[in-house]
Design an enzyme around this catalytic site. Structure first.
Site, PDB file in Angstrom:
ATOM      1  N   ASN A  78       0.540   2.675  -9.096  1.00 58.84           N
ATOM      2  CA  ASN A  78       0.139   3.905  -8.387  1.00 58.84           C
ATOM      3  C   ASN A  78       1.108   4.201  -7.254  1.00 58.84           C
ATOM      4  OD1 ASN A  78      -1.890   1.670  -7.653  1.00 58.84           O
ATOM      5  ND2 ASN A  78      -2.421   3.070  -6.035  1.00 58.84           N
ATOM      6  N   ASP A  79       0.638   4.421  -6.044  1.00 63.27           N
ATOM      7  CA  ASP A  79       1.447   5.024  -4.965  1.00 63.27           C
ATOM      8  C   ASP A  79       2.869   4.466  -4.764  1.00 63.27           C
ATOM      9  OD1 ASP A  79      -1.238   5.505  -4.612  1.00 63.27           O
ATOM     10  OD2 ASP A  79      -1.331   4.729  -2.587  1.00 63.27           O
ATOM     11  N   GLN A  99       2.677   0.388  -5.646  1.00 56.49           N
ATOM     12  CA  GLN A  99       1.440  -0.340  -5.924  1.00 56.49           C
ATOM     13  C   GLN A  99       1.440  -0.750  -7.393  1.00 56.49           C
ATOM     14  OE1 GLN A  99      -1.771  -0.553  -3.550  1.00 56.49           O
ATOM     15  NE2 GLN A  99       0.226  -1.047  -2.717  1.00 56.49           N
ATOM     16  N   GLU A 105      -6.133   9.673   2.634  1.00 56.40           N
ATOM     17  CA  GLU A 105      -5.302   8.534   2.256  1.00 56.40           C
ATOM     18  C   GLU A 105      -3.826   8.866   2.487  1.00 56.40           C
ATOM     19  OE1 GLU A 105      -7.548   6.031  -1.056  1.00 56.40           O
ATOM     20  OE2 GLU A 105      -6.726   7.862  -1.905  1.00 56.40           O
TER      21      GLU A 105
HETATM   22  C1  FRU Z   1      -4.089   5.872  -2.875  1.00 56.37           C
HETATM   23  C2  FRU Z   1      -4.691   4.505  -2.544  1.00 56.37           C
HETATM   24  C3  FRU Z   1      -4.336   4.094  -1.123  1.00 56.37           C
HETATM   25  C4  FRU Z   1      -4.442   2.601  -1.205  1.00 56.37           C
HETATM   26  C5  FRU Z   1      -3.904   2.316  -2.557  1.00 56.37           C
HETATM   27  C6  FRU Z   1      -4.515   1.123  -3.247  1.00 56.37           C
HETATM   28  O1  FRU Z   1      -3.896   6.063  -4.223  1.00 56.37           O
HETATM   29  O2  FRU Z   1      -6.081   4.513  -2.757  1.00 56.37           O
HETATM   30  O3  FRU Z   1      -5.144   4.688  -0.138  1.00 56.37           O
HETATM   31  O4  FRU Z   1      -3.721   1.948  -0.200  1.00 56.37           O
HETATM   32  O5  FRU Z   1      -4.118   3.472  -3.334  1.00 56.37           O
HETATM   33  O6  FRU Z   1      -3.862   0.856  -4.450  1.00 56.37           O
END
Ligand code: FRU
Length: 458
Positions: free
Chosen positions: A17-18, A34, A203
């Site tokens: 993810n991010d 991530q 976020e």
């Molecule tokens: C955004 C999020 C962040 C968090 C991360 C966890 O997509 O929820 O806020 O740090 O992903 O994977």
């Protein structure tokens, strides 16, 4: 494995993810992200790492940080990178789950959504490849804030001081917490920024100054329309560093398409402000061994008080085989069998138009414009092709916007992701889709001028 895009960053395998820790350090661009080392779904958050000379060809590296200390034992969540005294610092959120269960994908998650303890932690590196976690500082949530939803530190420096924004939640409202430090060790909570009716959690905040304006980017949860849960946007205005107050104009979304989320920006050696974001997708494409991709790296600019974004110029060196088509009065159609291309053209938007990336019969991803209503409609109903995971973000966006008689368009298709830029990034429409083999045509219905078609090679 043929759905992997060529230019949009993807992990070698498993879930991503991010984007995290974006920076330019010791001659390379660094992208952290991530990652779940175990499987194709969210969990076991670890920082993946890759470096590049040009933001498109990435070298995949060993993990930068993994959950292995008491404060981050259940996950190393998102954060940022900061270069100080020739060392690369990473600031991230360590989480402890106070309740646990195994979900349908075999990953450990909390039982209740507030069963997390979050701490802001730091790691550093002298070479950009191996990272050592620091025993201090460790930043806990200020009193009365929700300790579960307190995360995603973004750090920057100005005039010898250091600043940080964090995503947070209090009284069920999303917020950004602003911190200040003189020495990079002691961090003082200065102010919070929030607005009514802007969701329950913000976020991945980011803050930067560009062309004399202050921009606060964040990803609010709980304000989406049409079933859309994920949205990313910004406030533009003036920021007072002493009080932490931002005087700003209305919230603007960054991208008018479907999945752009958790964007992060950084300034590179040329002074450009570059943004990369995650294109949210909770399931892999069928038969692929990876989940999740990033947007193309986009350079941000402010023109007439509007934030523009456009693929960084390095992308152009991957263009091949230019074909030029002169004026077209009513309809243009071209087959692009290799599914990866970059097309530029102008349209007369005093008249209606329809752009379809799809099959010969014009079933596919559509961008249409009503010149009477001054309305752009982005519709991917014809390009989702039963790929259910995409449906949760909706299939149609309607944007009221006036386009001129001489509007520039750029369409980049990279297999199953399409980015459409109008007027050099004044409006951007991005979408993940699941094209069929037959959906290899591009059709423009309207009055177009000088269509430039490039194939792309990596
Ligand atoms: C955004 C999020 C962040 C968090 C991360 C966890 O997509 O929820 O806020 O740090 O992903 O994977």
């Amino acid at each position: 494995m043929n759905k992997r895009p060529l230019f949009h960053f993807t992990p070698i395998k498993n879930w991503m993810n991010d984007p995290n820790g974006l920076c330019y350090y010791k001659g390379k661009y660094h992208l952290f992200y991530q990652h779940n080392p175990e499987n194709l779904y969210w969990g076991n958050m670890t920082w993946g790492h890759a470096t590049s000379d040009d933001l498109f060809n990435w070298e995949h590296l060993p993990y930068a940080i993994s959950p292995d200390i008491p404060e981050d034992i259940d996950g190393c969540f998102s954060g940022s990178g900061f270069v100080k005294d020739d060392e690369l610092y990473l600031a991230y959120t360590g989480v402890i789950m106070t309740t646990k269960k195994i979900n349908e994908y075999g990953n450990t998650v909390t039982v209740g959504e507030n069963d997390l303890i979050s701490t802001q932690l730091f790691a550093k590196s002298k070479d950009g490849f191996t990272f050592e976690k620091l025993s201090e500082p460790k930043i806990v949530a200020p009193e009365r804030y929700c300790t579960a939803h307190f995360r995603d530190p973004k750090i920057w420096g100005k005039n010898g001081k250091y600043y940080m924004v964090l995503g947070g939640k209090k009284d069920n409202k999303g917020r950004v917490l602003f911190y200040q430090s003189e020495d990079f060790k002691n961090w003082k909570f200065v102010n919070e920024i929030y607005e009514e009716n802007m969701g329950f959690m913000w976020e991945c905040p980011d803050f930067f100054e560009l062309d004399g304006k202050s921009i606060l980017v964040f990803s609010p949860q709980g304000i989406g329309k049409e079933g859309q849960e994920h949205l990313a946007g910004y406030y533009m205005g003036d920021f007072d560093y002493e009080t932490g107050k931002l005087t700003h104009k209305e919230f603007q979304v960054l991208d008018n398409g479907f999945e752009l989320y958790a964007p992060q920006t950084f300034k590179d050696k040329k002074g450009r402000r570059i943004m990369i974001a995650w294109l949210v997708n909770h399931h892999p494409f069928p038969e692929e061994n990876w989940t999740g991709m990033m947007t193309l790296p986009r350079e941000l600019k402010i023109i007439d008080d509007k934030l523009y974004m456009y693929p960084v110029e390095e992308f152009n060196k991957y263009r091949r085989n230019l074909e030029i088509y002169k004026k077209v009065d009513t309809e243009f159609q071209i087959e692009m069998a290799d599914k990866v291309y970059d097309i530029e053209f102008k349209l007369n938007c005093d008249k209606d138009f329809e752009i379809v990336i799809g099959d010969k019969e014009k079933k596919g991803l559509k961008l249409t414009y009503s010149s009477q209503d001054k309305r752009i409609i982005f519709d991917r109903n014809g390009a989702v092709n039963n790929f259910e995971s995409l449906e949760i973000f909706g299939t149609k966006r309607v944007v009221n916007y006036t386009l001129s008689d001489d509007t520039d368009f750029r369409i980049i298709r990279d297999k199953n992701v399409v980015e459409i830029y109008i007027n050099n990034g004044e409006k951007v429409f991005t979408s993940l889709v699941n094209f069929t083999e037959e959906q290899n045509f591009l059709t423009i219905v309207g009055e177009s001028n000088v269509i430039k078609v490039y194939s792309l090679k990596n």
